[in-house]
Structures are given as C-alpha cells and as structure tokens.
Design a protein around this motif. Sequence first.
Motif, PDB file in Angstrom:
ATOM      1  N   LEU A 172       3.687   9.492 -10.299  1.00 48.86           N
ATOM      2  CA  LEU A 172       3.010   9.520 -11.584  1.00 48.86           C
ATOM      3  C   LEU A 172       2.231  10.827 -11.763  1.00 48.86           C
ATOM      4  O   LEU A 172       2.277  11.441 -12.834  1.00 48.86           O
ATOM      5  N   LYS A 173       1.550  11.270 -10.724  1.00 47.26           N
ATOM      6  CA  LYS A 173       0.804  12.522 -10.779  1.00 47.26           C
ATOM      7  C   LYS A 173       1.745  13.696 -11.042  1.00 47.26           C
ATOM      8  O   LYS A 173       1.468  14.559 -11.880  1.00 47.26           O
ATOM      9  N   SER A 174       2.873  13.716 -10.368  1.00 51.63           N
ATOM     10  CA  SER A 174       3.865  14.769 -10.559  1.00 51.63           C
ATOM     11  C   SER A 174       4.399  14.761 -11.987  1.00 51.63           C
ATOM     12  O   SER A 174       4.536  15.813 -12.626  1.00 51.63           O
ATOM     13  N   ILE A 216       2.319   1.725  -3.474  1.00 50.90           N
ATOM     14  CA  ILE A 216       1.288   2.190  -4.410  1.00 50.90           C
ATOM     15  C   ILE A 216       1.040   3.677  -4.226  1.00 50.90           C
ATOM     16  O   ILE A 216       0.955   4.428  -5.208  1.00 50.90           O
ATOM     17  N   ILE A 217       0.954   4.140  -2.995  1.00 47.86           N
ATOM     18  CA  ILE A 217       0.731   5.560  -2.717  1.00 47.86           C
ATOM     19  C   ILE A 217       1.887   6.396  -3.274  1.00 47.86           C
ATOM     20  O   ILE A 217       1.675   7.413  -3.932  1.00 47.86           O
ATOM     21  N   GLU A 218       3.120   5.962  -3.032  1.00 48.42           N
ATOM     22  CA  GLU A 218       4.295   6.684  -3.531  1.00 48.42           C
ATOM     23  C   GLU A 218       4.319   6.709  -5.054  1.00 48.42           C
ATOM     24  O   GLU A 218       4.596   7.736  -5.668  1.00 48.42           O
ATOM     25  N   PHE A 219       4.006   5.572  -5.665  1.00 45.67           N
ATOM     26  CA  PHE A 219       3.994   5.493  -7.123  1.00 45.67           C
ATOM     27  C   PHE A 219       2.945   6.428  -7.715  1.00 45.67           C
ATOM     28  O   PHE A 219       3.198   7.125  -8.701  1.00 45.67           O
ATOM     29  N   LYS A 220       1.774   6.489  -7.116  1.00 48.61           N
ATOM     30  CA  LYS A 220       0.714   7.380  -7.600  1.00 48.61           C
ATOM     31  C   LYS A 220       1.145   8.837  -7.513  1.00 48.61           C
ATOM     32  O   LYS A 220       0.872   9.628  -8.419  1.00 48.61           O
ATOM     33  N   GLN A 221       1.820   9.205  -6.434  1.00 48.82           N
ATOM     34  CA  GLN A 221       2.290  10.581  -6.284  1.00 48.82           C
ATOM     35  C   GLN A 221       3.343  10.921  -7.342  1.00 48.82           C
ATOM     36  O   GLN A 221       3.320  12.006  -7.917  1.00 48.82           O
ATOM     37  N   ASN A 223       0.824  -1.216   0.000  1.00 45.40           N
ATOM     38  CA  ASN A 223       0.000   0.000   0.000  1.00 45.40           C
ATOM     39  C   ASN A 223       0.856   1.264   0.000  1.00 45.40           C
ATOM     40  O   ASN A 223       0.547   2.231  -0.697  1.00 45.40           O
TER      41      ASN A 223
END
Length: 95
Positions: free
Chosen positions: A29-31, A22-27, A19
């Motif tokens: 990717l968003k950046s 996943i949170i780090e990867f989403k951040q 988890n």
Amino acid sequence: MYIKEIIQIENITVEELKNELIIEFKQLLKSFLEQQEKADELLTRQETANILKVSLVTLWDWTKKDVLPAYRIGYKVRYKKSEVLESLKKINRFK
C-alpha cells in the motif's frame, strides 16, 4: 503456459501469519501511494515538453486545442504528470 506456485507453511501460528500478511500489505500500500503521488506531480512547461519530445510551441498548441490539460497557478502553467502520460497514449494512437 500456466505455472502453479505452491506455498507450504509449517511451524507458524495463525497470529504470526496474520501479522506477516499485514506487514506485507502495508508495504504494498505504501509503495502504491508513493507511485500515485509521483503520478500527480506537477510539471513545468519545459519538463512536459521534454517528456513529450516536442517544442514549447507545439505544447502550447496542444494545450489550446485541449489535447493536453493545463493548470494555471498565478502566472505559471503546470501539467499533471499522470495526465501528460495519459495524453501521450491518446496522441500516439492511430485513428
């Protein structure tokens, strides 16, 4: 010089680790996507000339010579910021 980093994980389950990743990867990717959107931003002739530190006459000359790609939207001419920055690298390259 090579610096080795060691990460030690204690008292966390595999699910919690998953988890967190996943949170780090989403951040990340968003950046990345936000940076891409800014790079594809359309610039006016004046904004483009300011970035390149040239006159509007020089900008028009470079556009006519295909040094710098431009896009016509109605009666307006626009430049993609990413292409302007890429062209700047080519212009500054010694031959």
